[in-house]
Write a protein that holds these residues in place. Structure first.
Motif, PDB file in Angstrom:
ATOM      1  N   VAL A   1      26.804  97.422  54.432  1.00 32.42           N
ATOM      2  CA  VAL A   1      25.463  97.301  54.985  1.00 32.42           C
ATOM      3  C   VAL A   1      24.577  98.358  54.329  1.00 32.42           C
ATOM      4  O   VAL A   1      24.936  99.539  54.269  1.00 32.42           O
ATOM      5  CB  VAL A   1      25.465  97.503  56.519  1.00 32.42           C
ATOM      6  CG1 VAL A   1      24.047  97.511  57.058  1.00 32.42           C
ATOM      7  CG2 VAL A   1      26.289  96.408  57.198  1.00 32.42           C
TER       8      VAL A   1
ATOM      9  N   ASP B   1      19.510  95.583  54.267  1.00 28.77           N
ATOM     10  CA  ASP B   1      19.827  94.932  55.542  1.00 28.77           C
ATOM     11  C   ASP B   1      19.054  95.560  56.699  1.00 28.77           C
ATOM     12  O   ASP B   1      18.549  94.864  57.578  1.00 28.77           O
ATOM     13  CB  ASP B   1      21.331  95.059  55.836  1.00 28.77           C
ATOM     14  CG  ASP B   1      22.188  94.406  54.766  1.00 28.77           C
ATOM     15  OD1 ASP B   1      21.990  93.213  54.521  1.00 28.77           O
ATOM     16  OD2 ASP B   1      23.046  95.096  54.184  1.00 28.77           O
ATOM     17  N   ILE B   2      18.985  96.885  56.684  1.00 30.33           N
ATOM     18  CA  ILE B   2      18.397  97.645  57.780  1.00 30.33           C
ATOM     19  C   ILE B   2      17.428  98.675  57.205  1.00 30.33           C
ATOM     20  O   ILE B   2      17.676  99.234  56.134  1.00 30.33           O
ATOM     21  CB  ILE B   2      19.500  98.352  58.599  1.00 30.33           C
ATOM     22  CG1 ILE B   2      20.345  97.313  59.357  1.00 30.33           C
ATOM     23  CG2 ILE B   2      18.922  99.370  59.569  1.00 30.33           C
ATOM     24  CD1 ILE B   2      21.578  97.902  60.036  1.00 30.33           C
TER      25      ILE B   2
ATOM     26  N   LEU C   1      16.156  95.592  61.822  1.00 29.60           N
ATOM     27  CA  LEU C   1      16.891  94.583  61.061  1.00 29.60           C
ATOM     28  C   LEU C   1      15.893  93.777  60.242  1.00 29.60           C
ATOM     29  O   LEU C   1      14.902  93.273  60.772  1.00 29.60           O
ATOM     30  CB  LEU C   1      17.653  93.665  62.021  1.00 29.60           C
ATOM     31  CG  LEU C   1      18.575  92.601  61.426  1.00 29.60           C
ATOM     32  CD1 LEU C   1      19.738  93.244  60.687  1.00 29.60           C
ATOM     33  CD2 LEU C   1      19.090  91.682  62.531  1.00 29.60           C
ATOM     34  N   THR C   2      16.147  93.626  58.945  1.00 32.41           N
ATOM     35  CA  THR C   2      15.180  92.942  58.083  1.00 32.41           C
ATOM     36  C   THR C   2      15.553  91.476  57.870  1.00 32.41           C
ATOM     37  O   THR C   2      16.696  91.064  58.052  1.00 32.41           O
ATOM     38  CB  THR C   2      15.091  93.620  56.700  1.00 32.41           C
ATOM     39  OG1 THR C   2      16.203  93.200  55.884  1.00 32.41           O
ATOM     40  CG2 THR C   2      15.088  95.129  56.813  1.00 32.41           C
TER      41      THR C   2
ATOM     42  N   VAL D   1      18.400  90.550  55.331  1.00 36.63           N
ATOM     43  CA  VAL D   1      19.763  90.940  55.657  1.00 36.63           C
ATOM     44  C   VAL D   1      20.781  90.031  54.967  1.00 36.63           C
ATOM     45  O   VAL D   1      20.708  88.813  55.042  1.00 36.63           O
ATOM     46  CB  VAL D   1      19.986  90.959  57.187  1.00 36.63           C
ATOM     47  CG1 VAL D   1      19.759  89.591  57.808  1.00 36.63           C
ATOM     48  CG2 VAL D   1      21.365  91.502  57.526  1.00 36.63           C
ATOM     49  N   LYS D   2      21.721  90.644  54.267  1.00 36.30           N
ATOM     50  CA  LYS D   2      22.771  89.909  53.562  1.00 36.30           C
ATOM     51  C   LYS D   2      24.048  89.852  54.409  1.00 36.30           C
ATOM     52  O   LYS D   2      24.819  88.918  54.317  1.00 36.30           O
ATOM     53  CB  LYS D   2      23.100  90.599  52.225  1.00 36.30           C
ATOM     54  CG  LYS D   2      21.893  90.935  51.356  1.00 36.30           C
ATOM     55  CD  LYS D   2      21.245  89.716  50.746  1.00 36.30           C
ATOM     56  CE  LYS D   2      20.232  90.082  49.674  1.00 36.30           C
ATOM     57  NZ  LYS D   2      19.209  91.055  50.072  1.00 36.30           N
TER      58      LYS D   2
ATOM     59  N   LEU E   1      24.751  89.920  58.012  1.00 35.56           N
ATOM     60  CA  LEU E   1      24.145  89.848  59.334  1.00 35.56           C
ATOM     61  C   LEU E   1      25.061  90.369  60.434  1.00 35.56           C
ATOM     62  O   LEU E   1      24.642  91.179  61.267  1.00 35.56           O
ATOM     63  CB  LEU E   1      23.717  88.411  59.640  1.00 35.56           C
ATOM     64  CG  LEU E   1      23.051  88.200  61.000  1.00 35.56           C
ATOM     65  CD1 LEU E   1      21.801  89.053  61.127  1.00 35.56           C
ATOM     66  CD2 LEU E   1      22.722  86.717  61.203  1.00 35.56           C
TER      67      LEU E   1
ATOM     68  N   SER F   1      25.608  94.113  60.280  1.00 37.52           N
ATOM     69  CA  SER F   1      24.328  94.770  60.568  1.00 37.52           C
ATOM     70  C   SER F   1      24.042  94.747  62.063  1.00 37.52           C
ATOM     71  O   SER F   1      23.540  95.722  62.634  1.00 37.52           O
ATOM     72  CB  SER F   1      23.199  94.090  59.797  1.00 37.52           C
ATOM     73  OG  SER F   1      23.379  94.238  58.405  1.00 37.52           O
TER      74      SER F   1
END
Length: 412
Positions: free
Chosen positions: A22, A76-77, A296-297, A300-301, A303, A306
């Motif tokens: 992450v 991701d974050i 959390l964006t 995010v790859k 999920l 994350s």
């Protein structure tokens, strides 16, 4: 068939590259060890997650995040700024942050903290720290020179005069960093002007042309004689070293600096006091605010992992890790802070002396453009200290800017 197998192999490789890893972006270099300990804590719970933490310069961070998220290349974050308004709201409105309340228990946060991460009844991040700003001072110098914490502005100036006469720089200032000059103005405003005056400003019952606002500008400008030589060329990094090693007796700063000063000089004896008001019958106040949130964006790859991190960040266990490393006050309730007198004092100030009305971070005056933060006080304070703007000119600059869009100040 071969093409299909090749594509499938690429997909497998791509997925495996992200599995268990992450990525987190921030503007806080001091938090790197936090994420090392978070990773260890998650592993102890049976979660095989690797965290890749990257910190960027605060002045570059927001533009890097916005560009990366818009192009689909973001982490991701991210550490996000607080609401209302500003950059975070724009990112949320464009779907670049994802709501977290459906899978995260936010019951360990006071409503004031939740207000700074909530948009249209959805929560867009886990608050990580509460910041308290004010004047931090070298207690050894105060003891050596027979000084006491000042109860009024004049006593503060008198202390500075004594320190200067002893051959020590009274205040180290960061004239090259406009955001920090705005912070200095705002922390002085909550005590010198007082929350009642700021409330009246917010309601349009007074404005920035009030002589009281201009008087504050003048008082700050008059302090220049107690700053270090060449202060307009110095940064907060310069300040940290100078204060840690006794080259200056006082700094206008935030509690987040404490960890850095102690890392540089473990023997430093640091004290804190709120900016004193003008008279002893006035109550001093501290400028406090939520530093930001862990969000959390939409890029995010990874999920599921994350989500596990986000959920952990909302627990007192995370808050205890965070406070123990950063010496910041955690936003989550139930966390333990290190047994440190300064931290205990700052926490007490946050609980009992936080100004209910402010005009910097978390203020209505920063929700649109021109912003009091970015477009008025940041360039205005630098111009004031450089001798290119008068105290009266800074007041007029503020009134002209905010009255363009803030209804209570229009036509005044």
């Amino acid at each position: 068939m071969k093409k299909f197998l090749l594509l499938a192999l690429v997909a497998i490789i791509a997925v495996s590259a992200f599995a268990g890893k992450v990525t987190i972006w921030s503007w806080r270099t001091q938090d790197a060890q936090v994420w090392e300990e978070v990773e260890a804590a998650l592993k102890s719970k049976g979660l095989d997650i690797t965290i890749e933490y990257t910190a960027f310069a605060p002045t570059e961070y927001d533009s890097k995040v916005a560009l990366a998220l818009q192009t689909g290349e973001g982490p991701d974050i991210v550490y996000s700024r607080r609401l209302p308004g500003g950059r975070t709201q724009v990112l949320i409105e464009n779907g670049l942050y994802l709501p977290i309340d459906e899978f995260t228990d936010m019951s360990n946060f006071p409503q004031a903290a939740l207000n700074s991460v909530t948009w249209q009844d959805k929560v867009y991040g886990v608050p990580f720290a509460v910041q308290v700003v004010g004047i931090f001072y070298n207690k050894d110098y105060y003891e050596e020179f027979g000084l006491e914490e000042p109860a009024t502005w004049d006593e503060l100036v008198a202390n500075a005069e004594v320190i200067k006469n002893k051959g020590i720089t009274p205040f180290f200032l960061y004239g090259k960093e406009a955001w920090a000059l705005t912070m200095q103005h705002a922390m002085c405003g909550v005590s010198v002007l007082g929350p009642d005056w700021i409330k009246a400003l917010t309601e349009g019952k007074t404005n920035f042309l009030d002589p009281k606002f201009t008087d504050l500008n003048k008082r700050l400008n008059d302090l220049k004689v107690y700053y270090q030589d060449g202060f307009m060329g110095n940064t907060t990094v310069d300040q940290d070293a100078a204060f840690a090693f006794g080259q200056a007796a006082m700094v206008f700063y935030g509690a987040w600096g404490y960890q850095t000063w102690k890392d540089l000089n473990p023997d430093l004896n640091v004290g804190y006091f709120m900016v004193p008001p003008l008279t002893e019958d006035q109550t001093p106040y501290a400028y406090t605010y939520l530093d930001g949130a862990i969000a959390l964006t939409s890029n995010v790859k990874n999920l599921e992992d994350s989500k596990e991190i986000i959920k952990f960040c909302a627990t007192p266990e995370f808050g205890t890790i965070f406070a123990g490393i950063t010496y910041n006050i955690p936003a989550v309730l139930g966390a333990s802070i290190p047994p440190d007198p300064l931290l205990e004092e700052v926490l007490d100030v946050y609980n009992n002396n936080a100004s209910p009305w402010v005009y910097w971070v978390g203020s209505v005056f920063t929700t649109q453009k021109p912003s009091l933060y970015d477009d008025v006080l940041s360039p205005g304070m630098q111009a004031l200290y450089a001798g290119k703007l008068t105290p009266e000119g800074l007041s007029q600059m503020a009134q002209d800017a905010i009255s363009q869009w803030y209804p209570p100040l229009m036509n005044q």
